[in-house]
Design a protein around this motif. Structure first.
Motif, short mmCIF file in Angstrom:
data_model
loop_
_atom_site.label_atom_id
_atom_site.label_comp_id
_atom_site.label_asym_id
_atom_site.label_seq_id
_atom_site.Cartn_x
_atom_site.Cartn_y
_atom_site.Cartn_z
N GLY A 1 1.03 -1.13 0.11
CA GLY A 1 -0.03 -0.11 0.03
C GLY A 1 0.94 1.19 0.10
N ALA A 2 0.33 2.25 -0.68
CA ALA A 2 1.04 3.42 -0.57
C ALA A 2 0.21 4.75 -0.78
CB ALA A 2 2.12 3.54 -1.70
N PHE A 3 0.46 5.68 -0.31
CA PHE A 3 -0.27 7.15 -0.51
C PHE A 3 0.90 8.26 -0.86
CE2 PHE A 3 -1.63 11.16 1.29
CZ PHE A 3 -2.74 11.31 0.60
N ALA A 4 0.29 8.97 -1.65
CA ALA A 4 1.16 10.28 -1.99
C ALA A 4 0.31 11.34 -2.38
CB ALA A 4 2.20 9.99 -2.85
N ALA A 5 0.86 12.57 -2.05
CA ALA A 5 -0.09 13.82 -2.54
C ALA A 5 1.12 14.79 -2.91
CB ALA A 5 -0.59 14.49 -1.37
N ARG A 6 0.87 15.47 -3.92
CA ARG A 6 1.70 16.87 -4.59
C ARG A 6 1.32 18.19 -3.91
NH1 ARG A 6 4.18 16.02 -9.37
NH2 ARG A 6 3.37 18.16 -10.01
N LEU A 7 2.04 18.76 -3.22
CA LEU A 7 1.76 20.07 -2.49
C LEU A 7 2.52 21.07 -3.20
CD1 LEU A 7 1.32 18.61 0.96
CD2 LEU A 7 -0.48 18.89 -0.58
N ARG A 8 2.08 22.03 -3.91
CA ARG A 8 2.75 22.88 -4.61
C ARG A 8 2.69 24.41 -4.01
NH1 ARG A 8 6.31 22.34 -8.63
NH2 ARG A 8 5.20 21.04 -9.81
#
Length: 389
Positions: free
Chosen positions: A380-387
């Motif tokens: 399992g994995a989670f990722a978010a791009r925060l600019r």
């Protein structure tokens, strides 16, 4: 044994008047091992499993408990461990998923509330299998197809991994050191490789991996052309990053530092692969399901908030903060992103770019990378791009 501890405990409990919890831990573990030998180790005859366990319990706790052990294990051997002996999935799905599914009840309860019993059944079944072993290829012209051919040339069977991961899956029983010697690569699950892919094209960017050890995602960023610095609060763990970089002849500076206070000037890309409960990796680390408790999620969430606060100071204007975990729990994933964005209006949540390696559609959930093991057949994995604006 730890993978099926829930099953073993359920069966043992049926034969103990005061329950498994009434026994000292050493005796409990010996009973589990004896039951495991009876039901999961075909190479050990039943009489030998019983006899050996009885002798061990007698040496540890005396004749009385040795006699109890003899009776319990002989009864188990006669009655068997078929699925029919456990709670019915149709009538008591949570009891079934806890006992036959061999996961803690608190974890089953929260997952069933979110996904329903049918999907959780798929998840626990995946967690009770032995996960695949993957190599993540380093950039440099080697495709997954050519890598498979190259490995075949030295007698190692493999097949391409999932799309967007730049991985190959080794056949069960393969010596990973031998495979690593044949290819410029690292051992890495596709879900971890997707986190790097979620960053988008990184060639030429100044980057820092703030929780770098053991270094898989650091090497992925370097392989894709980023000028990356590895940070970690643990010098011994950071040394593992150095070992891998030397093997691959990569020049990766390293700094022993806490992610909460980053001693670097702002960068184009900051990766926070945050410490977490790891509930997305229970197939790979089956013991973790028994070490975790419900309070650990809140503890990790507070740690993650502090790390994100420190990471925010290290992102230049227009730069990207990539936040990731290997947890399935929303309190460690989208909830942390929501809190961060509320407290940092200078950042926005950004969709993944269309160019470069991309995770497959079943690993995406809107703007988030969300790999669920039973859907993607990976960790399992989670990722978010925060600019940063």
């Amino acid at each position: 044994m730890v993978r099926f501890r829930g099953r073993l405990d359920y069966l043992l409990d049926l034969h103990l008047r005061d329950g498994l919890g009434s026994l000292r831990s050493g005796v409990t573990n010996l009973l589990r091992m004896g039951a495991y030998q009876l039901f999961h180790m075909g190479s050990v005859p039943g009489y030998a499993a019983v006899s050996e366990t009885v002798d061990q319990v007698q040496a540890l706790a005396g004749k009385g408990l040795a006699g109890m052990t003899n009776g319990v294990l002989r009864s188990l051997g006669r009655e068997g461990a078929d699925e029919a002996r456990f709670p019915s999935f149709d009538e008591d799905p949570r009891g079934y998923l806890t006992s036959w599914g061999s996961h803690p009840r608190w974890l089953i309860d929260r997952w069933v509330e979110r996904w329903g019993p049918d999907e959780v059944r798929r998840l626990v079944e995946f967690n009770n299998t032995i996960p695949g072993l993957y190599l993540r290829l380093m950039a440099g012209g080697e495709t997954t197809s050519s890598a498979v051919s190259r490995l075949a040339g030295v007698g190692i069977e493999a097949r391409p991994g999932p799309p967007g991961s730049r991985t190959v899956r080794l056949e069960a029983g393969t010596d990973p050191l031998r495979a690593l010697g044949a290819l410029p690569s690292i051992v890495q699950d596709p879900a971890a490789a997707w986190v790097v892919a979620h960053a988008g094209p990184v060639s030429g960017l100044e980057a820092a991996d703030l929780c770098a050890a053991p270094g898989g995602k650091t090497m992925g960023l370097w392989s894709e052309g980023a000028r990356v610095v590895a940070l970690d609060r643990s010098a011994p763990r950071l040394a593992r990053v150095g070992e891998t970089s030397r093997r691959l002849r990569a020049r990766i500076p390293s700094v022993v530092a806490a992610a909460e206070s980053v001693p670097l000037r702002p960068r184009d890309l900051i990766l926070v692969d945050a410490p977490c409960t790891g509930t997305g990796t229970l197939a790979r680390h089956p013991d973790a399901r028994w070490r975790l408790g419900p309070g650990d999620i809140e503890v990790m969430a507070r740690v993650q908030d502090r790390i994100l606060e420190g990471a925010a100071t290290a992102v230049r204007s227009g730069g990207l903060l990539l936040y990731s975990t290997c947890s399935l729990e929303p309190e460690e994933n989208e909830d942390r992103v929501e809190v961060f964005l509320r407290e940092h209006p200078e950042f926005i949540l950004e969709e993944a770019p269309d160019s470069g390696e991309r995770p497959p559609g079943d690993a995406m959930d809107g703007a988030f990378l969300r790999a669920l093991p039973h859907r993607t057949e990976t960790d399992g994995a989670f990722a978010a791009r925060l600019r940063r604006r």
